[in-house]
Design a protein around this motif. Structure first.
Motif, PDB file in Angstrom:
ATOM      1  N   UNK A 176       0.849  -1.188   0.000  1.00 32.95           N
ATOM      2  CA  UNK A 176       0.000   0.000   0.000  1.00 32.95           C
ATOM      3  C   UNK A 176       0.887   1.241   0.000  1.00 32.95           C
ATOM      4  N   UNK A 177       0.378   2.326  -0.566  1.00 29.62           N
ATOM      5  CA  UNK A 177       1.143   3.573  -0.566  1.00 29.62           C
ATOM      6  C   UNK A 177       1.248   4.081   0.869  1.00 29.62           C
ATOM      7  N   UNK A 214       3.040   9.983   4.661  1.00 27.60           N
ATOM      8  CA  UNK A 214       4.265  10.727   4.928  1.00 27.60           C
ATOM      9  C   UNK A 214       4.827  10.359   6.297  1.00 27.60           C
ATOM     10  N   UNK A 215       3.953  10.207   7.271  1.00 28.93           N
ATOM     11  CA  UNK A 215       4.396   9.846   8.623  1.00 28.93           C
ATOM     12  C   UNK A 215       5.024   8.460   8.628  1.00 28.93           C
ATOM     13  N   UNK A 216       4.423   7.504   7.914  1.00 29.65           N
ATOM     14  CA  UNK A 216       4.985   6.147   7.857  1.00 29.65           C
ATOM     15  C   UNK A 216       6.363   6.157   7.202  1.00 29.65           C
ATOM     16  N   UNK A 217       6.515   6.962   6.161  1.00 29.21           N
ATOM     17  CA  UNK A 217       7.809   7.070   5.495  1.00 29.21           C
ATOM     18  C   UNK A 217       8.867   7.592   6.459  1.00 29.21           C
ATOM     19  N   UNK A 218       8.531   8.659   7.163  1.00 26.55           N
ATOM     20  CA  UNK A 218       9.493   9.254   8.089  1.00 26.55           C
ATOM     21  C   UNK A 218       9.810   8.326   9.249  1.00 26.55           C
ATOM     22  N   UNK A 261      11.002  13.916  -7.016  1.00 30.36           N
ATOM     23  CA  UNK A 261       9.820  14.568  -6.472  1.00 30.36           C
ATOM     24  C   UNK A 261       9.072  13.704  -5.468  1.00 30.36           C
ATOM     25  N   UNK A 262       9.270  12.393  -5.534  1.00 30.45           N
ATOM     26  CA  UNK A 262       8.644  11.486  -4.567  1.00 30.45           C
ATOM     27  C   UNK A 262       9.315  11.547  -3.202  1.00 30.45           C
ATOM     28  N   UNK A 263      10.486  12.178  -3.124  1.00 30.63           N
ATOM     29  CA  UNK A 263      11.266  12.182  -1.888  1.00 30.63           C
ATOM     30  C   UNK A 263      11.315  13.537  -1.202  1.00 30.63           C
ATOM     31  N   UNK A 264      10.376  14.427  -1.510  1.00 29.45           N
ATOM     32  CA  UNK A 264      10.357  15.725  -0.829  1.00 29.45           C
ATOM     33  C   UNK A 264      10.125  15.545   0.663  1.00 29.45           C
ATOM     34  N   UNK A 265       9.457  14.473   1.067  1.00 24.11           N
ATOM     35  CA  UNK A 265       9.221  14.218   2.485  1.00 24.11           C
ATOM     36  C   UNK A 265      10.523  14.057   3.249  1.00 24.11           C
TER      37      UNK A 265
END
Length: 168
Positions: free
Chosen positions: A80-81, A84-88, A124-128
């Motif tokens: 699943x996509x 932003x919080x999960x990525x960080x 652009x996918x990594x601005x987080x």
């Protein structure tokens, strides 16, 4: 360290509940804040940060450690996509006193290579990750043209490396 589920920014330390300073979203922590947080800053291959098992860890591998293409494709399609919080929260920062290769460690590093259009589009996918820089950590970024190994000539392609490191 905990992050806002809405915007992904760092929540105020030591508060059990409140609102995010960045977006105003309400939060309530489930963890016991009275227990001190411990962090392993050594060159270990795993940390307490990610305590749950992933599907990735259960994929069959060859004797050399490779996952077969069909299994990898099925695994990627089933993801699943992330928010932003999960990525960080998934990022393992490089300790401030670290030296040597990060390759055999659990330190998180993103590496992209390709032509300028690909790099600019995917970056652009990594601005987080760029937004993770704050008083306690810094973003390490290396963007450069690549070199042809055979000729030593600079190509028109680029390499982008991104990671997060603790500030000393």
């Amino acid at each position: 360290m905990e992050f806002c589920d809405e915007c992904g920014n760092l929540l105020p330390p030591g508060e059990r509940e409140g609102t995010c300073d960045s977006c105003g979203a309400s939060f309530e922590r489930e963890t016991d804040l009275s227990a001190p947080e411990t962090t392993d800053t050594g060159n270990s291959e795993s940390t307490d940060q990610n305590t749950h098992e992933t599907r990735l860890e259960h994929l069959p591998t060859t004797e050399s450690g490779n996952v077969k293409k069909s299994d990898a494709m099925e695994w990627i399609n089933g993801l699943e996509r992330p928010s932003s919080a999960e990525l960080q929260q998934a990022v393992v920062e490089k300790p401030s006193d670290f030296s040597g290769s990060t390759f055999p460690t659990d330190i998180s590093t993103i590496r992209l290579t390709g032509d300028p259009q690909f790099i600019e589009t995917v970056a652009g996918l990594f601005s987080w990750i760029v937004n993770m820089e704050d008083y306690s950590r810094r973003v390490e970024i290396n963007l450069q043209k690549t070199e042809d190994r055979d000729t030593g000539e600079t190509t028109e392609n680029y390499a982008l490396y991104l990671s997060v490191a603790e500030r000393s």
